[in-house]
Design an enzyme around this catalytic site. Structure first.
Site, short mmCIF file in Angstrom:
data_model
loop_
_atom_site.label_atom_id
_atom_site.label_comp_id
_atom_site.label_asym_id
_atom_site.label_seq_id
_atom_site.Cartn_x
_atom_site.Cartn_y
_atom_site.Cartn_z
N SER A 1 9.06 4.59 -4.98
CA SER A 1 7.82 5.59 -4.51
C SER A 1 8.64 6.98 -4.32
O SER A 1 9.50 7.21 -3.46
CB SER A 1 7.33 5.06 -3.29
OG SER A 1 6.28 6.28 -3.04
N HIS B 1 6.67 4.83 -8.84
CA HIS B 1 5.44 4.61 -8.39
C HIS B 1 4.99 6.31 -7.73
O HIS B 1 5.93 6.68 -7.08
CB HIS B 1 5.43 3.72 -7.09
CG HIS B 1 4.08 3.68 -6.37
ND1 HIS B 1 3.24 2.74 -6.65
CD2 HIS B 1 3.76 4.35 -5.33
CE1 HIS B 1 2.47 2.84 -5.83
NE2 HIS B 1 2.62 3.77 -4.86
N ASP C 1 2.68 8.72 -6.13
CA ASP C 1 1.38 8.67 -4.95
C ASP C 1 0.71 9.91 -4.88
O ASP C 1 1.40 10.80 -4.54
CB ASP C 1 1.87 8.34 -3.71
CG ASP C 1 2.50 7.15 -3.27
OD1 ASP C 1 1.86 6.12 -3.41
OD2 ASP C 1 3.45 7.03 -2.89
N MET D 1 -2.46 12.05 -3.80
CA MET D 1 -3.39 12.03 -2.70
C MET D 1 -4.24 13.33 -2.74
O MET D 1 -3.48 14.40 -3.26
CB MET D 1 -2.41 12.36 -1.29
CG MET D 1 -1.46 11.14 -0.91
SD MET D 1 -0.57 11.40 0.44
CE MET D 1 0.63 10.01 0.33
N HIS E 1 -0.77 5.55 -8.05
CA HIS E 1 -1.52 5.14 -6.94
C HIS E 1 -2.25 6.38 -6.72
O HIS E 1 -1.87 7.33 -6.04
CB HIS E 1 -0.38 4.74 -6.06
CG HIS E 1 -1.09 4.12 -4.73
ND1 HIS E 1 -0.37 4.00 -3.45
CD2 HIS E 1 -2.22 3.97 -4.40
CE1 HIS E 1 -1.32 3.54 -2.38
NE2 HIS E 1 -2.45 3.59 -3.12
N MET F 1 -4.62 7.80 -4.39
CA MET F 1 -5.37 7.90 -2.98
C MET F 1 -6.41 9.25 -2.73
O MET F 1 -6.09 10.04 -2.00
CB MET F 1 -4.21 7.99 -1.94
CG MET F 1 -3.64 6.64 -1.73
SD MET F 1 -1.89 6.77 -0.93
CE MET F 1 -0.86 7.33 -2.20
N MET G 1 -2.12 -2.91 0.06
CA MET G 1 -1.23 -2.09 0.83
C MET G 1 -0.88 -2.92 2.10
O MET G 1 -1.57 -3.54 2.77
CB MET G 1 -2.33 -0.98 1.41
CG MET G 1 -2.56 0.05 0.31
SD MET G 1 -1.17 0.99 -0.67
CE MET G 1 -0.31 1.65 0.74
N ASP H 1 2.86 -2.50 -1.26
CA ASP H 1 3.29 -1.17 -1.21
C ASP H 1 3.06 -0.62 0.33
O ASP H 1 1.97 -0.77 0.93
CB ASP H 1 2.26 -0.13 -1.97
CG ASP H 1 2.51 1.18 -1.83
OD1 ASP H 1 3.60 1.65 -1.23
OD2 ASP H 1 1.80 2.22 -2.26
C1 DX5 Z 1 1.98 5.29 1.20
C2 DX5 Z 1 2.29 5.36 -0.11
C3 DX5 Z 1 3.61 4.41 -0.41
C4 DX5 Z 1 4.73 5.08 0.18
C5 DX5 Z 1 5.60 3.73 0.67
O1 DX5 Z 1 0.63 6.07 1.16
O2 DX5 Z 1 1.32 4.62 -0.91
O3 DX5 Z 1 3.94 4.25 -1.82
O4 DX5 Z 1 5.41 6.07 -0.41
O5 DX5 Z 1 6.54 4.33 1.37
P1 DX5 Z 1 7.71 3.51 2.20
O6 DX5 Z 1 8.58 2.69 1.12
O7 DX5 Z 1 8.60 4.36 2.88
O8 DX5 Z 1 6.95 2.69 3.11
ZN ZN Z 2 1.43 4.23 -3.06
#
Ligand code: DX5
Ligand code: ZN
Length: 223
Positions: free
Chosen positions: A10, A34, A36, A38, A67, A69, A138, A176
């Site tokens: 990520s 990955h 993210d 948002m 991903h 969000m 999650m 994740d």
């Molecule tokens: C959180 C993200 C994750 C995050 C995971 O909203 O979806 O992908 O980057 O981070 P770690 O591995 O640090 O928990």
């Molecule tokens: Zn994620």
């Protein structure tokens, strides 16, 4: 069927000022990146979006597991395709009727996945398994990296694994949040096969060694 361990790094935990460099260093050791995305609305944070993905695509040949969000993933499908995404994962909490966005993703030739938050029961996802290339459980509240793994979600991973196998589906099962050498073994035993790790990779002094450590720990070799 549960497949071999795949690691998705990520980039949320990477140094955004040196993103290309950070990705290049780990690329040969990863199965996917990955990403993210948002919107500051579905989650109380904003990370990165289409322009950054487009820049990354110029320097990376990895699959981009995006991903989303976001409250309205539908309008991102086409821009993400053009930017070079390979798959999108959409929150069931944002899109309770995922059929239309799944069709849009297929038309754009993107892989499609559904993701559920820690408080969403597995049963909410179960009717949509056949739509998915991947389901994501999650193991932290979405929005931020570096949080502690929530072991209670493992029963949902087990339920998803049973359903995927019973129905003979070719669906990847991803987890994740808070994945590190201490937690990855339990997630693997519960049935996950794609493991997202941010802090446990980019937050380490040597991310390449960290990835190897995650693979060893996932196969039961200890932390
Ligand atoms: C959180 C993200 C994750 C995050 C995971 O909203 O979806 O992908 O980057 O981070 P770690 O591995 O640090 O928990
Ligand atoms: Zn994620």
């Amino acid at each position: 069927m549960r497949k071999g361990v795949r690691i998705a790094a990520s980039i949320l935990a990477a140094d955004f000022a040196r993103l290309g460099e950070e990705v290049a260093r780990v690329e040969p050791h990863l199965d996917m990146l990955h990403v993210d995305v948002m919107d500051g609305h579905f989650v109380p944070n904003i990370s990165l979006g289409v322009p950054v993905i487009s820049s990354l695509r110029k320097v990376s040949g990895l699959a981009f597991d995006c991903h989303l969000m976001v409250t309205d993933p539908d309008r991102l499908v086409e821009p993400l395709r053009r930017a070079g995404a390979t798959g999108i994962t959409v929150h069931l909490e944002a899109v309770p009727d995922p059929g239309p966005v799944e069709r849009r993703a297929r038309q754009a030739d993107l892989g499609f996945g559904l993701v559920i938050n820690p408080d969403t029961p597995y049963e909410a996802l179960d009717p949509f398994l056949e739509l998915c290339d991947m389901v994501l459980v999650m193991s932290v509240e979405p929005g931020f990296g570096g949080q502690d793994f929530l072991p209670a979600v493992l029963t949902k991973v087990e339920a998803a694994r049973r359903a995927i196998d019973r129905r003979g589906l070719d669906v990847d099962l991803e987890i994740d949040g808070g994945i590190d050498p201490e937690t990855i073994g339990a997630a693997r035993r519960a049935g996950a096969d794609v493991f997202v790790a941010g802090t446990a990779i980019f937050g380490q002094p040597d991310p390449v060694t960290a990835i190897a450590g995650l693979r060893t720990a996932a196969s039961g070799g200890g932390a």
